[in-house]
Design a protein around this motif. Sequence first.
Motif, mmCIF file in Angstrom:
data_model
loop_
_atom_site.group_PDB
_atom_site.id
_atom_site.type_symbol
_atom_site.label_atom_id
_atom_site.label_comp_id
_atom_site.label_asym_id
_atom_site.label_seq_id
_atom_site.Cartn_x
_atom_site.Cartn_y
_atom_site.Cartn_z
ATOM 1 N N THR A 155 0.818 -1.195 0.000
ATOM 2 C CA THR A 155 0.000 0.000 0.000
ATOM 3 C C THR A 155 0.858 1.253 0.000
ATOM 4 O OG1 THR A 155 -1.912 1.050 1.079
ATOM 5 C CG2 THR A 155 -0.195 0.139 2.525
ATOM 6 N N LEU A 156 0.202 2.382 -0.059
ATOM 7 C CA LEU A 156 0.816 3.703 -0.054
ATOM 8 C C LEU A 156 0.066 4.561 0.962
ATOM 9 C CD1 LEU A 156 1.231 4.076 -3.921
ATOM 10 C CD2 LEU A 156 3.125 4.160 -2.279
ATOM 11 N N PRO A 157 0.557 5.743 1.291
ATOM 12 C CA PRO A 157 -0.144 6.579 2.264
ATOM 13 C C PRO A 157 -1.597 6.844 1.862
ATOM 14 C CG PRO A 157 2.067 7.405 1.949
ATOM 15 C CD PRO A 157 1.872 6.312 0.927
ATOM 16 N N GLY A 158 -2.466 6.903 2.850
ATOM 17 C CA GLY A 158 -3.887 7.144 2.595
ATOM 18 C C GLY A 158 -4.797 6.268 3.426
ATOM 19 N N GLY A 159 -4.219 5.343 4.186
ATOM 20 C CA GLY A 159 -5.012 4.547 5.119
ATOM 21 C C GLY A 159 -6.149 3.784 4.463
ATOM 22 N N ASP A 160 -7.307 3.815 5.102
ATOM 23 C CA ASP A 160 -8.473 3.088 4.596
ATOM 24 C C ASP A 160 -8.905 3.600 3.223
ATOM 25 O OD1 ASP A 160 -8.590 1.484 6.835
ATOM 26 O OD2 ASP A 160 -10.088 2.708 7.861
ATOM 27 N N SER A 161 -8.661 4.868 2.954
ATOM 28 C CA SER A 161 -9.094 5.430 1.671
ATOM 29 C C SER A 161 -8.278 4.894 0.507
ATOM 30 C CB SER A 161 -9.024 6.962 1.699
ATOM 31 O OG SER A 161 -10.086 7.503 2.467
ATOM 32 N N VAL A 162 -6.971 4.672 0.696
ATOM 33 C CA VAL A 162 -6.182 4.132 -0.411
ATOM 34 C C VAL A 162 -6.575 2.681 -0.657
ATOM 35 C CG1 VAL A 162 -4.118 3.283 0.826
ATOM 36 C CG2 VAL A 162 -3.896 4.207 -1.465
ATOM 37 N N ARG A 163 -6.845 1.937 0.415
ATOM 38 C CA ARG A 163 -7.356 0.578 0.242
ATOM 39 C C ARG A 163 -8.699 0.615 -0.482
ATOM 40 N NH1 ARG A 163 -11.275 -2.001 2.893
ATOM 41 N NH2 ARG A 163 -11.382 -4.266 2.594
ATOM 42 N N GLY A 164 -9.586 1.508 -0.071
ATOM 43 C CA GLY A 164 -10.899 1.612 -0.702
ATOM 44 C C GLY A 164 -10.799 1.980 -2.170
ATOM 45 N N PHE A 165 -9.885 2.890 -2.494
ATOM 46 C CA PHE A 165 -9.741 3.328 -3.884
ATOM 47 C C PHE A 165 -9.343 2.169 -4.786
ATOM 48 C CE2 PHE A 165 -7.027 5.055 -7.308
ATOM 49 C CZ PHE A 165 -7.979 5.811 -7.969
ATOM 50 N N PHE A 166 -8.331 1.410 -4.370
ATOM 51 C CA PHE A 166 -7.874 0.293 -5.197
ATOM 52 C C PHE A 166 -8.877 -0.856 -5.197
ATOM 53 C CE2 PHE A 166 -3.335 1.838 -4.249
ATOM 54 C CZ PHE A 166 -3.275 2.549 -5.437
ATOM 55 N N MET A 167 -9.523 -1.121 -4.064
ATOM 56 C CA MET A 167 -10.454 -2.245 -3.996
ATOM 57 C C MET A 167 -11.745 -1.970 -4.769
ATOM 58 S SD MET A 167 -9.033 -4.764 -2.230
ATOM 59 C CE MET A 167 -7.678 -4.372 -3.334
ATOM 60 N N VAL A 168 -12.256 -0.756 -4.696
ATOM 61 C CA VAL A 168 -13.455 -0.422 -5.477
ATOM 62 C C VAL A 168 -13.139 -0.520 -6.967
ATOM 63 C CG1 VAL A 168 -15.035 1.441 -6.117
ATOM 64 C CG2 VAL A 168 -14.540 0.998 -3.703
ATOM 65 N N THR A 169 -11.973 -0.038 -7.364
ATOM 66 C CA THR A 169 -11.572 -0.141 -8.768
ATOM 67 C C THR A 169 -11.466 -1.609 -9.186
ATOM 68 O OG1 THR A 169 -10.312 1.909 -8.486
ATOM 69 C CG2 THR A 169 -9.905 0.646 -10.479
ATOM 70 N N LEU A 170 -10.976 -2.447 -8.283
ATOM 71 C CA LEU A 170 -10.912 -3.887 -8.546
ATOM 72 C C LEU A 170 -12.306 -4.467 -8.756
ATOM 73 C CD1 LEU A 170 -8.844 -6.345 -8.549
ATOM 74 C CD2 LEU A 170 -9.618 -6.724 -6.193
ATOM 75 N N LEU A 171 -13.280 -4.018 -7.958
ATOM 76 C CA LEU A 171 -14.646 -4.514 -8.098
ATOM 77 C C LEU A 171 -15.297 -4.042 -9.395
ATOM 78 C CD1 LEU A 171 -16.036 -4.273 -4.454
ATOM 79 C CD2 LEU A 171 -15.212 -6.288 -5.673
ATOM 80 N N VAL A 172 -14.907 -2.875 -9.882
ATOM 81 C CA VAL A 172 -15.373 -2.428 -11.200
ATOM 82 C C VAL A 172 -14.860 -3.391 -12.269
ATOM 83 C CG1 VAL A 172 -15.279 -0.588 -12.921
ATOM 84 C CG2 VAL A 172 -15.563 -0.012 -10.501
ATOM 85 N N GLU A 173 -13.588 -3.762 -12.155
ATOM 86 C CA GLU A 173 -13.011 -4.738 -13.097
ATOM 87 C C GLU A 173 -13.758 -6.072 -13.015
ATOM 88 O OE1 GLU A 173 -10.308 -4.761 -15.232
ATOM 89 O OE2 GLU A 173 -9.648 -2.676 -14.965
ATOM 90 N N LEU A 174 -14.076 -6.509 -11.817
ATOM 91 C CA LEU A 174 -14.758 -7.790 -11.649
ATOM 92 C C LEU A 174 -16.169 -7.750 -12.233
ATOM 93 C CD1 LEU A 174 -14.422 -10.639 -10.357
ATOM 94 C CD2 LEU A 174 -15.653 -9.717 -8.382
ATOM 95 N N ALA A 175 -16.855 -6.629 -12.030
ATOM 96 C CA ALA A 175 -18.214 -6.498 -12.558
ATOM 97 C C ALA A 175 -18.247 -6.585 -14.077
ATOM 98 C CB ALA A 175 -18.820 -5.174 -12.092
ATOM 99 N N ALA A 176 -17.120 -6.282 -14.720
ATOM 100 C CA ALA A 176 -17.059 -6.274 -16.185
ATOM 101 C C ALA A 176 -16.859 -7.655 -16.784
ATOM 102 C CB ALA A 176 -15.926 -5.357 -16.644
ATOM 103 N N VAL A 177 -16.579 -8.666 -15.965
ATOM 104 C CA VAL A 177 -16.222 -9.983 -16.500
ATOM 105 C C VAL A 177 -17.272 -10.550 -17.456
ATOM 106 C CG1 VAL A 177 -15.740 -12.385 -15.889
ATOM 107 C CG2 VAL A 177 -14.644 -10.532 -14.618
ATOM 108 N N PRO A 178 -18.584 -10.510 -17.135
ATOM 109 C CA PRO A 178 -19.561 -11.031 -18.099
ATOM 110 C C PRO A 178 -19.507 -10.319 -19.453
ATOM 111 C CG PRO A 178 -20.568 -10.748 -15.937
ATOM 112 C CD PRO A 178 -19.227 -10.091 -15.866
ATOM 113 N N ALA A 179 -19.173 -9.040 -19.439
ATOM 114 C CA ALA A 179 -19.065 -8.295 -20.702
ATOM 115 C C ALA A 179 -17.848 -8.755 -21.499
ATOM 116 C CB ALA A 179 -18.977 -6.796 -20.419
#
Length: 441
Positions: A155-179
Amino acid sequence: MATTITDSQKPFSLDPYHVSDVFGFILPAPLTELPPYYQPWMDIAQHVTELIYSHTLRSHILKMPLLNTRFLESHRELRLAHLALSVMTMGYVWQEGENDTVKILPRNLAVPYWKVSQRLGLPPILTHADAVLANWKKRDPHGPFDIENLELLVTLPGGDSVRGFFMVTLLVELAAVPAIKSIPLVINGVQCGDAETVTSALEEISQAMEGMTDALKLMHAYVKPDVFYGIIRIYLSGWKDNSSMPAGLVYEGIQAEPMEYSGGSAAQSSLLHCFDELLGVKHEDNCGAFLTRMRNYMPSSHKHLIQDISLQPSLRGFVQQEASELLTAAFQLCVTKLMALRSYHINVVSCFITVPAARARQLRRQGNSSQQETVSRAPTALEETGTGGSGIMSFLKTVRDRTRDVSLLIPLLQLPYGLGRGEGREPCVLSNTTQLSRTAS
């Protein structure tokens, strides 16, 4: 009338492009450790945030041994090595903020970083493929693939928010799998003249695009705008089109002249590039040049997939030729959902960049040097641009407008999220969204 694909027209498949049926472009099961020889890298990479805050990361890196990359064998080992070296590099460059950057990346970091990058076909800078696609693990290996059960590897500085930023982006990628999985069905259906298959596959793609927008809404729940703007952004920034590092960065031991690389950008995700090529969306001038350049920041196999989709027969032309109401409606729904996704992204950028930037400027005008407001720590060089170096709001709106150009219905279907009605005027209305979960394992 549908036809069959001949031997000279082999069915289009995702198999050659290292795309997972379960995870799409996400790296399945990333490694969490490198071979013991590389422990000096991991010892620093896993503590980058603490070392930045103690202002000792640079000194630790300067003491790091110069390691040979030849013991990295598998693709997953290379991806973890690139991730570890990337976060060390971003921390080394930006440890003291925009006013005390460095001109040289030391040899013991630069040389192995360059060699690993060359083997992967990635640039020597933190990319979407590192920070999002290869930077996750499940807390409970048998638990669900949802945001509460996901953790960052580094991780990088940003605490829970940096984790949230990368994890939400990961979930966007996952949601795209059927497409992603439906793209070969569309291409092969067009080649065979099978309008029914193409219609069904386009409906699947549009549903997945809606899921991507729903996942993106989680950004409001898991990332604080002032933390993203004031703390996180600088560590995602590159040394191209950045006034804090106008000369770029010298990779010691590689070449004497400085090199320039763009920072992280949503444009480095292969998803929207694939959708644009499939639907026939054309981006020109500066926007097109920037998007094309961002493909060099993707894993090479994913870049080749985008290129090969662009070489297929025109889907839009096929839809026009068939003149089927159901097929036309399915195509238009994809265009509508893609525009909705891009407009919601504009909303997010407005909330996380435009509004905090205005607050930071206000504080400076007032002569307020207090560090109590996080936005006051933000680098001034990034106020009008994305971390990738683009003029972010004008870029995103132009890209959204080019999507509208492929529409086959005039006027457009009624669009969600206030498309075309000043979507940026009320940018920070937070949604109470339910948690997005997936059962990928």
